[in-house]
Design a protein around this motif. Structure first.
Motif, PDB file in Angstrom:
ATOM      1  N   LEU A  71     -81.111 -75.551 -77.629  1.00  0.00           N
ATOM      2  CA  LEU A  71     -82.300 -75.496 -78.479  1.00  0.00           C
ATOM      3  C   LEU A  71     -82.806 -74.071 -78.691  1.00  0.00           C
ATOM      4  N   LEU A  72     -82.686 -73.239 -77.677  1.00  0.00           N
ATOM      5  CA  LEU A  72     -83.182 -71.868 -77.754  1.00  0.00           C
ATOM      6  C   LEU A  72     -82.481 -71.028 -76.703  1.00  0.00           C
ATOM      7  N   PRO A  73     -82.413 -69.715 -76.905  1.00  0.00           N
ATOM      8  CA  PRO A  73     -81.854 -68.853 -75.863  1.00  0.00           C
ATOM      9  C   PRO A  73     -82.679 -68.974 -74.582  1.00  0.00           C
ATOM     10  N   LEU A  74     -82.022 -69.206 -73.471  1.00  0.00           N
ATOM     11  CA  LEU A  74     -82.735 -69.407 -72.212  1.00  0.00           C
ATOM     12  C   LEU A  74     -83.479 -68.157 -71.773  1.00  0.00           C
ATOM     13  N   ALA A  75     -83.160 -67.000 -72.365  1.00  0.00           N
ATOM     14  CA  ALA A  75     -83.884 -65.771 -72.057  1.00  0.00           C
ATOM     15  C   ALA A  75     -85.344 -65.853 -72.481  1.00  0.00           C
ATOM     16  N   MET A  76     -85.673 -66.798 -73.352  1.00  0.00           N
ATOM     17  CA  MET A  76     -87.047 -66.938 -73.828  1.00  0.00           C
ATOM     18  C   MET A  76     -87.927 -67.747 -72.874  1.00  0.00           C
ATOM     19  N   LEU A  77     -87.342 -68.367 -71.864  1.00  0.00           N
ATOM     20  CA  LEU A  77     -88.128 -69.176 -70.939  1.00  0.00           C
ATOM     21  C   LEU A  77     -88.978 -68.289 -70.043  1.00  0.00           C
ATOM     22  N   PRO A  78     -90.075 -68.826 -69.501  1.00  0.00           N
ATOM     23  CA  PRO A  78     -90.881 -68.066 -68.530  1.00  0.00           C
ATOM     24  C   PRO A  78     -90.014 -67.624 -67.350  1.00  0.00           C
ATOM     25  N   ASP A  79     -90.380 -66.507 -66.732  1.00  0.00           N
ATOM     26  CA  ASP A  79     -89.524 -65.860 -65.741  1.00  0.00           C
ATOM     27  C   ASP A  79     -89.006 -66.796 -64.663  1.00  0.00           C
ATOM     28  N   GLY A  80     -89.916 -67.505 -63.985  1.00  0.00           N
ATOM     29  CA  GLY A  80     -89.495 -68.376 -62.896  1.00  0.00           C
ATOM     30  C   GLY A  80     -88.561 -69.474 -63.350  1.00  0.00           C
ATOM     31  N   LEU A  81     -88.930 -70.140 -64.442  1.00  0.00           N
ATOM     32  CA  LEU A  81     -88.109 -71.224 -64.967  1.00  0.00           C
ATOM     33  C   LEU A  81     -86.771 -70.699 -65.476  1.00  0.00           C
ATOM     34  N   ARG A  82     -86.796 -69.520 -66.091  1.00  0.00           N
ATOM     35  CA  ARG A  82     -85.568 -68.936 -66.650  1.00  0.00           C
ATOM     36  C   ARG A  82     -84.524 -68.706 -65.564  1.00  0.00           C
ATOM     37  N   VAL A  83     -84.940 -68.164 -64.442  1.00  0.00           N
ATOM     38  CA  VAL A  83     -83.997 -67.883 -63.351  1.00  0.00           C
ATOM     39  C   VAL A  83     -83.352 -69.169 -62.852  1.00  0.00           C
ATOM     40  N   ILE A  84     -84.154 -70.220 -62.713  1.00  0.00           N
ATOM     41  CA  ILE A  84     -83.635 -71.496 -62.217  1.00  0.00           C
ATOM     42  C   ILE A  84     -82.664 -72.119 -63.216  1.00  0.00           C
ATOM     43  N   VAL A  85     -83.071 -72.170 -64.480  1.00  0.00           N
ATOM     44  CA  VAL A  85     -82.243 -72.836 -65.492  1.00  0.00           C
ATOM     45  C   VAL A  85     -80.953 -72.064 -65.738  1.00  0.00           C
ATOM     46  N   GLN A  86     -81.040 -70.725 -65.790  1.00  0.00           N
ATOM     47  CA  GLN A  86     -79.833 -69.935 -66.026  1.00  0.00           C
ATOM     48  C   GLN A  86     -78.825 -70.068 -64.889  1.00  0.00           C
ATOM     49  N   ALA A  87     -79.309 -70.346 -63.694  1.00  0.00           N
ATOM     50  CA  ALA A  87     -78.408 -70.507 -62.548  1.00  0.00           C
ATOM     51  C   ALA A  87     -77.897 -71.931 -62.399  1.00  0.00           C
ATOM     52  N   SER A  88     -78.417 -72.862 -63.194  1.00  0.00           N
ATOM     53  CA  SER A  88     -78.043 -74.266 -63.073  1.00  0.00           C
ATOM     54  C   SER A  88     -76.660 -74.525 -63.675  1.00  0.00           C
ATOM     55  N   PRO A  89     -76.019 -75.638 -63.335  1.00  0.00           N
ATOM     56  CA  PRO A  89     -74.714 -75.957 -63.937  1.00  0.00           C
ATOM     57  C   PRO A  89     -74.802 -76.205 -65.433  1.00  0.00           C
ATOM     58  N   PHE A  90     -75.964 -76.623 -65.921  1.00  0.00           N
ATOM     59  CA  PHE A  90     -76.101 -76.910 -67.353  1.00  0.00           C
ATOM     60  C   PHE A  90     -75.920 -75.648 -68.193  1.00  0.00           C
ATOM     61  N   ALA A  91     -76.462 -74.533 -67.721  1.00  0.00           N
ATOM     62  CA  ALA A  91     -76.390 -73.281 -68.489  1.00  0.00           C
ATOM     63  C   ALA A  91     -74.959 -72.784 -68.643  1.00  0.00           C
ATOM     64  N   GLN A  92     -74.057 -73.255 -67.775  1.00  0.00           N
ATOM     65  CA  GLN A  92     -72.673 -72.789 -67.839  1.00  0.00           C
ATOM     66  C   GLN A  92     -71.948 -73.326 -69.067  1.00  0.00           C
ATOM     67  N   ALA A  93     -72.439 -74.412 -69.651  1.00  0.00           N
ATOM     68  CA  ALA A  93     -71.717 -75.070 -70.737  1.00  0.00           C
ATOM     69  C   ALA A  93     -71.848 -74.350 -72.069  1.00  0.00           C
ATOM     70  N   ILE A  94     -73.072 -73.951 -72.429  1.00  0.00           N
ATOM     71  CA  ILE A  94     -73.289 -73.304 -73.728  1.00  0.00           C
ATOM     72  C   ILE A  94     -73.894 -71.920 -73.578  1.00  0.00           C
ATOM     73  N   TYR A  95     -74.963 -71.806 -72.781  1.00  0.00           N
ATOM     74  CA  TYR A  95     -75.721 -70.561 -72.801  1.00  0.00           C
ATOM     75  C   TYR A  95     -74.867 -69.353 -72.431  1.00  0.00           C
ATOM     76  N   TRP A  96     -74.176 -69.397 -71.296  1.00  0.00           N
ATOM     77  CA  TRP A  96     -73.446 -68.202 -70.881  1.00  0.00           C
ATOM     78  C   TRP A  96     -72.238 -67.905 -71.766  1.00  0.00           C
ATOM     79  N   PRO A  97     -71.413 -68.883 -72.130  1.00  0.00           N
ATOM     80  CA  PRO A  97     -70.320 -68.552 -73.064  1.00  0.00           C
ATOM     81  C   PRO A  97     -70.816 -68.000 -74.396  1.00  0.00           C
ATOM     82  N   VAL A  98     -71.845 -68.635 -74.962  1.00  0.00           N
ATOM     83  CA  VAL A  98     -72.342 -68.211 -76.270  1.00  0.00           C
ATOM     84  C   VAL A  98     -73.095 -66.889 -76.168  1.00  0.00           C
ATOM     85  N   SER A  99     -73.800 -66.658 -75.073  1.00  0.00           N
ATOM     86  CA  SER A  99     -74.511 -65.379 -74.926  1.00  0.00           C
ATOM     87  C   SER A  99     -73.517 -64.226 -74.805  1.00  0.00           C
ATOM     88  N   LEU A 100     -72.362 -64.470 -74.175  1.00  0.00           N
ATOM     89  CA  LEU A 100     -71.316 -63.449 -74.127  1.00  0.00           C
ATOM     90  C   LEU A 100     -70.722 -63.219 -75.512  1.00  0.00           C
TER      91      LEU A 100
END
Length: 270
Positions: A197-226
């Protein structure tokens, strides 16, 4: 042993080819999916343009960077597809899952191979979205082969990770007789947590760290951000290592979860 491996490989290759055939046999459903994705892409673009109407950056991201990410995320949306909750639920209701369980095949590996075939077909159906993103919305694709190589590896690892999450969610259907609520909730939560829905970098700091480290972020966010350049290429080794660690951990967890959950299974149909 070599002959056995060849037979196993040929069998799983045949299984992988079944997925695209099953998808393409329903022409109207395929075209409806294409139309839905094209409309969704256009809606996302105009939404983000309106969000940036009175600002230059959000969380350090310009409109151009955000749109590049969003367009790529829409094109590669099938990487985060969840299907096993509905698949297992249907199999429990109709009785087909009982037949799957008695076959002399590793059930998890079988579904993984089938999923790769489905993914190939789903990505092929994204061609209209690719054309729309490129020629209507001006998406500029990376030209560096190294970026593409890292993206492909990250996407494969991320897809494998989200498959294992999907497998665990699918095993939860063994404890219930109604799965559609679980499926709908899983789809909605996954769409957000994967960065669809949105780049996870836009999330509030605490939530962003948790979500970016979660298994879900590995599917789209990290490949697409690269791929989009939001994450520099020198971060790739660390990110690939994190994805590999998630993969190993979830393989162990998902297989244990299945062994426990399958004892509670009640097949309703058949």
């Amino acid at each position: 042993m070599i002959a056995s491996l060849r037979r196993e490989g040929a069998l799983h290759l045949a299984l992988a080819s079944m997925g695209p055939k099953q998808i393409l046999v329903y022409n109207w459903a395929s075209w409806a999916s294409v139309l839905q994705n094209v409309i969704g892409m256009a809606a996302f673009v105009y939404f983000w343009r309106s969000v940036y109407a009175n600002t230059q950056t959000i969380a350090g991201l310009t409109l151009g960077a955000t749109l590049t990410y969003i367009l790529l995320a829409r094109v590669f949306e099938p990487l985060a597809e969840l299907s096993l909750v509905a698949e297992f639920g249907w199999g429990l209701r109709e009785g087909g899952l009982a037949q799957e369980l008695v076959r002399p095949l590793d059930l998890q590996l079988t579904y993984y191979v089938l999923g790769l075939g489905n993914l190939a077909a789903a990505l092929g159906r994204q061609l209209p979205a690719v054309l729309l993103a490129t020629f209507a919305f001006g998406l500029r694709w990376p030209t560096d082969p190294a970026v593409w190589a890292v993206f492909v590896l990250s996407a494969l690892l991320g897809r494998s990770v989200i498959f294992l999450v999907d497998w665990i969610l699918g095993c939860l259907t063994f404890y219930t007789t109604e799965v559609w609520g679980l499926w709908g909730a899983a789809k909605a939560v996954t769409l957000f947590l994967t960065g669809g829905l949105l780049p996870l970098a836009m999330l509030p700091d605490g939530l962003r760290v948790i979500v970016q480290a979660s298994p879900f972020a590995q599917a789209i966010y990290w490949p697409v951000s690269l791929l989009s350049g939001l994450t520099p290429l020198n971060e790739a080794p660390r990110l690939l290592l994190v994805q590999a660690l998630w993969l190993v951990g979830l393989v162990v967890l998902s297989r244990w979860f299945f062994r426990v959950a399958v004892r509670r299974i009640t097949v309703q149909g058949g």
